[in-house]
Scaffold this motif. Structure first.
Motif, mmCIF file in Angstrom:
data_model
loop_
_atom_site.group_PDB
_atom_site.id
_atom_site.type_symbol
_atom_site.label_atom_id
_atom_site.label_comp_id
_atom_site.label_asym_id
_atom_site.label_seq_id
_atom_site.Cartn_x
_atom_site.Cartn_y
_atom_site.Cartn_z
ATOM 1 N N SER A 30 35.123 52.366 42.119
ATOM 2 C CA SER A 30 34.441 51.295 42.885
ATOM 3 C C SER A 30 34.137 50.116 41.981
ATOM 4 O O SER A 30 34.300 48.940 42.376
ATOM 5 N N GLN A 31 33.694 50.401 40.770
ATOM 6 C CA GLN A 31 33.377 49.312 39.835
ATOM 7 C C GLN A 31 34.631 48.516 39.482
ATOM 8 O O GLN A 31 34.605 47.280 39.426
ATOM 9 N N GLU A 32 35.726 49.222 39.247
ATOM 10 C CA GLU A 32 36.984 48.535 38.934
ATOM 11 C C GLU A 32 37.421 47.653 40.099
ATOM 12 O O GLU A 32 37.809 46.475 39.918
ATOM 13 N N GLN A 54 37.658 43.517 40.353
ATOM 14 C CA GLN A 54 38.919 42.862 40.710
ATOM 15 C C GLN A 54 38.743 42.011 41.962
ATOM 16 O O GLN A 54 39.282 40.897 42.071
ATOM 17 N N LEU A 55 37.949 42.518 42.914
ATOM 18 C CA LEU A 55 37.684 41.780 44.146
ATOM 19 C C LEU A 55 36.924 40.496 43.866
ATOM 20 O O LEU A 55 37.220 39.425 44.445
ATOM 21 N N SER A 56 35.940 40.561 42.984
ATOM 22 C CA SER A 56 35.172 39.364 42.628
ATOM 23 C C SER A 56 36.065 38.316 41.978
ATOM 24 O O SER A 56 35.977 37.104 42.278
ATOM 25 N N GLN A 57 36.955 38.732 41.085
ATOM 26 C CA GLN A 57 37.874 37.800 40.444
ATOM 27 C C GLN A 57 38.797 37.133 41.473
ATOM 28 O O GLN A 57 39.062 35.921 41.407
ATOM 29 N N ARG A 108 47.165 33.587 37.478
ATOM 30 C CA ARG A 108 47.119 34.585 36.411
ATOM 31 C C ARG A 108 46.637 35.959 36.902
ATOM 32 O O ARG A 108 46.555 36.912 36.159
ATOM 33 N N LEU A 109 46.288 36.022 38.127
ATOM 34 C CA LEU A 109 45.807 37.287 38.699
ATOM 35 C C LEU A 109 46.936 38.277 38.930
ATOM 36 O O LEU A 109 48.049 37.881 39.295
ATOM 37 N N SER A 110 46.575 39.618 38.689
ATOM 38 C CA SER A 110 47.495 40.684 39.092
ATOM 39 C C SER A 110 47.126 41.074 40.506
ATOM 40 O O SER A 110 45.982 41.469 40.785
ATOM 41 N N LEU A 111 48.055 40.937 41.385
ATOM 42 C CA LEU A 111 47.778 41.217 42.798
ATOM 43 C C LEU A 111 48.099 42.671 43.148
ATOM 44 O O LEU A 111 48.609 42.978 44.217
ATOM 45 N N LYS A 112 47.744 43.550 42.177
ATOM 46 C CA LYS A 112 47.906 44.991 42.369
ATOM 47 C C LYS A 112 46.592 45.668 42.022
ATOM 48 O O LYS A 112 46.022 45.398 40.976
#
Length: 497
Positions: free
Chosen positions: A77-79, A83-86, A131-135
């Motif tokens: 959940s933290q990960e 990632q969601l916030s970014q 620059r985001l990883s969309l995975k």
């Protein structure tokens, strides 16, 4: 009439005896019934404790697994939250840039349009959205924390009462009696991986087999033996035999005892003969000590008693200065004069025997050896043809010598702390050893023609005696080669008739 009364009396006696038997049996049944009730209650309590312990283990395991699942959930959940916030921040910046670019299309002036275009290009180049990883960094899969208790459930369903271990078998061939130690070896009739430890029980007896009831001694117990053999060391062999039996134990219960095995542990046991010791010696069982006042005080008492005897009162026999009552006096008188001697109370007529003697550190003079029963009351050990000894003198000058028939052989060895005495009556050999190192000190070779008694002389000091000892293995080995040694003076090796 009388015969009928006698017959009736016999019937009454028989009935009374039968009633006693029945009453005793009823008492036995009641005692057994009470034992069944008490033991059943104890077993039920133990069963509750075992299941409570099992429940406790399961609860602990469940709590641990729940914690593992919650920790994995929190980590993922933290990960994902990070990632969601970014992504949300990148999207917000990208939408703002898109809106700015759309407005820039309406700029009419070429210079302003060119400036806006450059800004948009720079911002697009630096935009985090590109620059985001969309995975997703983690998956929603939690199957690696799934459990399958089918095997454990099957094991629990097979729970049953723990079987009582079968009786072990003692292997007499593998048992060893040597050097006042007994090694007992055993085996299980069939393999049992539930065995946790063994219990060895032993007792001394003078019977070749199980002790008679009236002479039966209690079993001594050695618990928690992990292997299939055990050595009892430092024993005093003061009985002819020892009985042994073994029980196998698992975590819950001890099994039946093995068939008992009897091993021979015979050795020479003797005490000091208080009744014939010199009056200047204080004797107690296996200890003798010089007492300079013993003779004089005893003589004064005797004189007083003799004076009383003259006045009409008979003079009683002399008594020992030792702490135990004197034994029944034999045919010999007490040693007297300068023969500060005491003999053993057991005759040696055959076989091989061994005992040890330790002198006090301040003992000025002492002798250790053997003598015929005919040794005179004025005779000193080693100064007659009826006695053999080694003599230690620490007074004025230090000497160590072997003595027989008033002949002396000086010994060029250190006086040991303990002296071992080996007597082979049939082989005509008397040897002295350092009891610790088993170094040979001296050996007499002769032919014994009369029964022997262990003999001891002490002046200004004391001697302690250890009996009930087997001939040590090291001594037996040395005896095989000793016949070829030249340490014994031929003048001392004479045959005494």
């Amino acid at each position: 009439m009388d015969s009928q009364k006698e017959a009736l009396q016999r019937i009454i006696s028989t009935l009374a005896n039968k009633n006693d038997e029945i009453q005793n049996f009823i008492d036995t049944l009641n005692h057994t019934l009470k034992g069944v009730q008490e033991n059943s209650s104890n077993i039920l309590s133990e069963l509750d404790e075992e299941f409570d312990s099992l429940y406790s283990v399961l609860d602990e395991m469940k709590e641990s697994m729940i914690n593992s699942i919650k920790q994995e959930q929190a980590r993922k959940s933290q990960e994902l939250q990070s990632q969601l916030s970014q992504c949300n921040n990148a999207l917000e910046n990208s939408e703002e840039l898109l809106e700015f670019a759309t407005r820039s299309l309406d700029i009419k002036e070429a210079e302003e349009f060119s400036k806006a275009a450059r800004q948009i290009k720079d911002r697009v180049t630096m935009a985090s959205a590109f620059r985001l990883s969309l995975k997703p960094k983690v998956s929603d899969n939690m199957t690696h924390l799934m459990v399958d208790f089918s095997q454990e459930r099957q094991m629990l369903q097979t729970l049953t009462f723990l079987p009582v271990p079968k009786a072990p078998e003692i292997d007499p061939v593998e048992c060893l009696v040597a050097d006042n130690s007994v090694t007992v070896a055993w085996r299980m009739a069939e393999e049992d991986n539930k065995i946790d430890h063994f219990i060895l029980e032993y007792r001394k007896t003078n019977f070749d087999g199980l002790p008679r009831v009236k002479d039966e001694r209690c079993w001594e117990i050695i618990d928690n033996i992990k292997g299939t053999e055990y050595t009892l060391s430092g024993l005093k062999f003061d009985s002819k035999y020892m009985n042994f039996r073994v029980r196998a134990c698992n975590k819950a219960v001890a099994g039946e005892c093995s068939d008992p095995v009897t091993l021979e542990t015979k050795a020479l046991n003797f005490s000091l003969d208080n009744s014939s010791s010199h009056l200047n010696l204080r004797v107690e069982d296996t200890y003798v000590e010089w007492d300079p006042t013993g003779g004089k005080s005893q003589e004064n008492k005797m004189k007083g008693k003799e004076n009383k005897g003259r006045s009409g009162t008979p003079s009683p026999k002399r008594t020992s200065v030792g702490s135990r009552p004197p034994a029944v006096r034999g045919s010999r008188d007490r040693f007297t004069g300068e023969s500060y001697t005491v003999l053993g109370d057991t005759v040696i007529e055959s076989g091989q025997h061994y005992w040890e003697v330790k002198a006090q550190k301040d003992c000025k003079s002492y002798s250790v050896g053997v003598a015929y029963k005919t040794l005179g009351k004025f005779d000193q050990l080693g100064k007659t043809n009826t006695s053999w000894c080694i003599h230690v003198n620490n007074w004025l000058q230090n000497t160590f010598a072997a003595k027989h028939n008033n002949k002396v052989k000086a010994l060029d060895v250190t006086v040991p702390e303990r002296i071992g005495v080996f007597c082979d009556f049939d082989g005509g050999q008397l040897s002295f050893y350092d009891a610790h190192s088993k170094q040979l000190l001296y050996s007499f070779k002769t032919k014994f023609t009369q029964p022997l008694l262990p003999g001891f002389m002490v002046w200004c000091g004391g001697l302690s005696l250890s009996t009930g000892m087997q001939v040590p293995s090291a001594v037996r080995t040395l005896q095989k080669s000793e016949n070829g040694m030249t340490g014994s003076a031929s003048s001392l090796n004479i045959v005494t008739q």
